[in-house]
Design an enzyme around this catalytic site. Structure first.
Site, short mmCIF file in Angstrom:
data_model
loop_
_atom_site.label_atom_id
_atom_site.label_comp_id
_atom_site.label_asym_id
_atom_site.label_seq_id
_atom_site.Cartn_x
_atom_site.Cartn_y
_atom_site.Cartn_z
N ASP A 254 32.33 38.37 36.67
CA ASP A 254 33.70 38.26 37.22
C ASP A 254 33.78 36.90 37.89
O ASP A 254 32.84 36.08 37.82
CB ASP A 254 33.98 39.40 38.22
CG ASP A 254 35.48 39.73 38.30
OD1 ASP A 254 36.25 38.85 38.73
OD2 ASP A 254 35.87 40.86 37.96
N HIS A 294 44.66 43.80 29.33
CA HIS A 294 46.06 44.14 29.69
C HIS A 294 46.61 43.27 30.83
O HIS A 294 47.80 43.29 31.10
CB HIS A 294 46.21 45.64 30.00
CG HIS A 294 45.70 46.06 31.34
ND1 HIS A 294 46.07 47.25 31.94
CD2 HIS A 294 44.86 45.47 32.23
CE1 HIS A 294 45.49 47.36 33.12
NE2 HIS A 294 44.75 46.30 33.31
C1 LIG Z 1 42.15 44.45 36.69
S1 LIG Z 1 40.69 43.76 37.34
C2 LIG Z 1 39.42 44.68 36.52
C3 LIG Z 1 38.09 44.58 37.22
C4 LIG Z 1 36.96 45.41 36.60
N1 LIG Z 1 36.72 45.05 35.21
C5 LIG Z 1 37.27 46.87 36.76
O1 LIG Z 1 37.68 47.50 35.79
O2 LIG Z 1 37.12 47.41 37.87
C6 LIG Z 1 40.65 42.21 36.53
C7 LIG Z 1 39.46 41.39 36.90
O3 LIG Z 1 39.50 40.17 36.15
C8 LIG Z 1 38.92 39.18 36.95
N2 LIG Z 1 39.30 37.85 36.48
C9 LIG Z 1 40.52 37.25 36.55
N3 LIG Z 1 40.49 36.02 36.01
C10 LIG Z 1 39.20 35.82 35.58
C11 LIG Z 1 38.55 34.75 34.93
N4 LIG Z 1 39.19 33.62 34.62
N5 LIG Z 1 37.25 34.89 34.62
C12 LIG Z 1 36.59 36.04 34.93
N6 LIG Z 1 37.15 37.10 35.54
C13 LIG Z 1 38.46 37.00 35.88
C14 LIG Z 1 39.49 39.48 38.33
O4 LIG Z 1 38.75 38.87 39.36
C15 LIG Z 1 39.45 41.00 38.37
O5 LIG Z 1 38.29 41.48 38.96
#
Ligand SMILES: C[S@@+](CC[C@H](N)C(=O)[O-])C[C@H]1O[C@@H](n2cnc3c(N)ncnc32)[C@H](O)[C@@H]1O
Length: 386
Positions: A254, A294
């Protein structure tokens, strides 16, 4: 008349007799729950529906936020969640007695959520009140109010105020100003309009860690609810005792701030990685993405998949994408409000099977199949490199 009264009583008794623990599985419990929602919509008059949507639910969530700000549930918990009168509760949280008194706003909690007064011979104690009214002006916490002490549930109330309500408040105006086209630029959508911010939601959270923490807690809540359908072994036992060798080969990826605060235990590897850059872990058996695709509109979603593709080994690696997969007809109500929340919050969307197929194939993958479970409207799209 007597016959009609008798059948009314028996209908109510039958409905009242149904309890969550009557069912063997969560999937079985879910079916009567959906039937009960349908029952409510058949029985409610337009007045009851509009007053619930526009008056009682906003009043309830505003009351919950006020109670949270006053730390009512935390302070109540510290004295053992005992039955208390409103004088004691008022003194405990130090608010004006009129707020928690007989006709006050906060003591109406128990009236605002599904409280149906159906007569002394019909039990009402099973209703999901926020508080239980033991006698006049005397209250007891409920399973629900106690659950709010867990950040993965309680932080939803803060998120509602710092993210969801401001975004949905702006949504009609945003759409009107944009010829009723959904936003496509993740740095310039409804959330950004509401907050006066330029940049995607995740950069906003990195710069506003208090709000970012609310969001991470609610992701925890969603994941805790969904894990039951994935046959997931609790992380602690998986990592430390059951499969220590396998756990050492897992990578949690992440953004740096989220990885730094993640509670995933050793020996799982925690790795900061920007998924808009090439995936550094090559040839893994599985690249699992939960609630990622999504969050993004077509262009960035395509880029994320493209940056991952070269890491997958042909004929070996799998890409399970865990998101809502919208059916062509009768989408689950949770799917439809997730879809709107994704649009308002992150310029994202829930996708149909056809939309997933198009997205995945355009990024160089083969669409294998969709795995569904009766336990959740979310599904798993299985893909592999083409
Ligand atoms: C909706 S959350 C889902 C988190 C985790 N997969 C879960 O299901 O609990 C989306 C995640 O995408 C991460 N994220 C956003 N932009 C990102 C990037 N450019 N690279 C890696 N992770 C990213 C956010 O920090 C966040 O934790």
């Amino acid at each position: 008349m007597a016959g009609s009264k008798k059948s009314l009583d028996s209908v109510i008794k039958n409905l009242d007799s149904i309890k969550a623990d009557d069912f063997d599985t969560d999937g079985d419990r879910n079916k009567p729950l959906l039937a009960a929602y349908a029952l409510v919509s058949r029985l409610e008059t337009p007045w009851e529906t509009v007053s619930r949507l526009c008056m009682s639910q906003p009043a309830l969530v505003a009351s919950l936020k006020t109670a949270k700000d006053l730390q009512l549930f935390e302070k109540w918990d510290s004295i053992g969640n005992s039955t208390e009168d409103s004088d004691k509760l008022t003194a405990m949280v130090n608010c004006d007695p009129s707020l928690l008194g007989q006709s006050g706003a906060l003591n109406k909690f128990q009236l605002q959520d599904q409280n149906i007064s159906i007569g002394s011979d019909s039990p009402t104690s099973g209703n999901k009140h926020v508080l239980q009214e033991v006698s006049a002006n005397v209250f007891k916490p409920t399973e629900f109010s106690i659950s709010l002490l867990q950040p993965k549930f309680g932080e939803w109330i803060n998120w509602l105020y710092n993210g969801s309500l401001p975004s949905f408040h702006k949504m009609p105006e945003f759409l009107q100003n944009n010829d009723y086209k959904p936003p496509t630029n993740p740095a310039n959508g409804i959330f950004q309009d509401a907050k006066g911010y330029k940049g995607d939601l995740f950069h906003y959270y990195a710069e506003h860690p208090r709000e970012g923490n609310s969001f991470n807690q609610l992701m925890d809540g969603i994941m805790a609810r969904q894990a039951s359908r994935l046959d997931v072994i609790p992380a602690d036992s998986f990592c430390k005792w059951v499969y220590p060798d396998t756990a050492a080969r897992l990578y949690l990826q992440d953004l740096p701030g989220v990885i730094a605060n993640s509670k995933c235990p050793e020996p799982v590897n925690k790795m900061a990685h920007d998924f808009f850059t090439p995936q550094p872990i090559k040839g893994a058996r599985v690249y699992y993405m939960h609630s990622i695709v999504h969050d993004w509109s077509e262009k960035p979603a395509h880029k994320i998949l493209e940056m991952l593709r070269d890491a997958l080994k042909l004929g070996y690696s799998k890409l399970p994408i865990d998101d809502h997969v919208v059916p062509d007809k009768s989408a689950h109500h949770q799917t439809t409000f997730f879809d709107l929340t994704m649009m308002a919050f992150v310029v994202g969307q829930e996708r149909t099977e056809t939309e997933f197929r198009t997205l995945i194939e355009a990024a160089g993958y083969r669409f294998v199949k969709v795995w569904r479970s009766p336990l959740a409207p979310q599904a798993i799209v299985e893909a592999e490199v083409a």
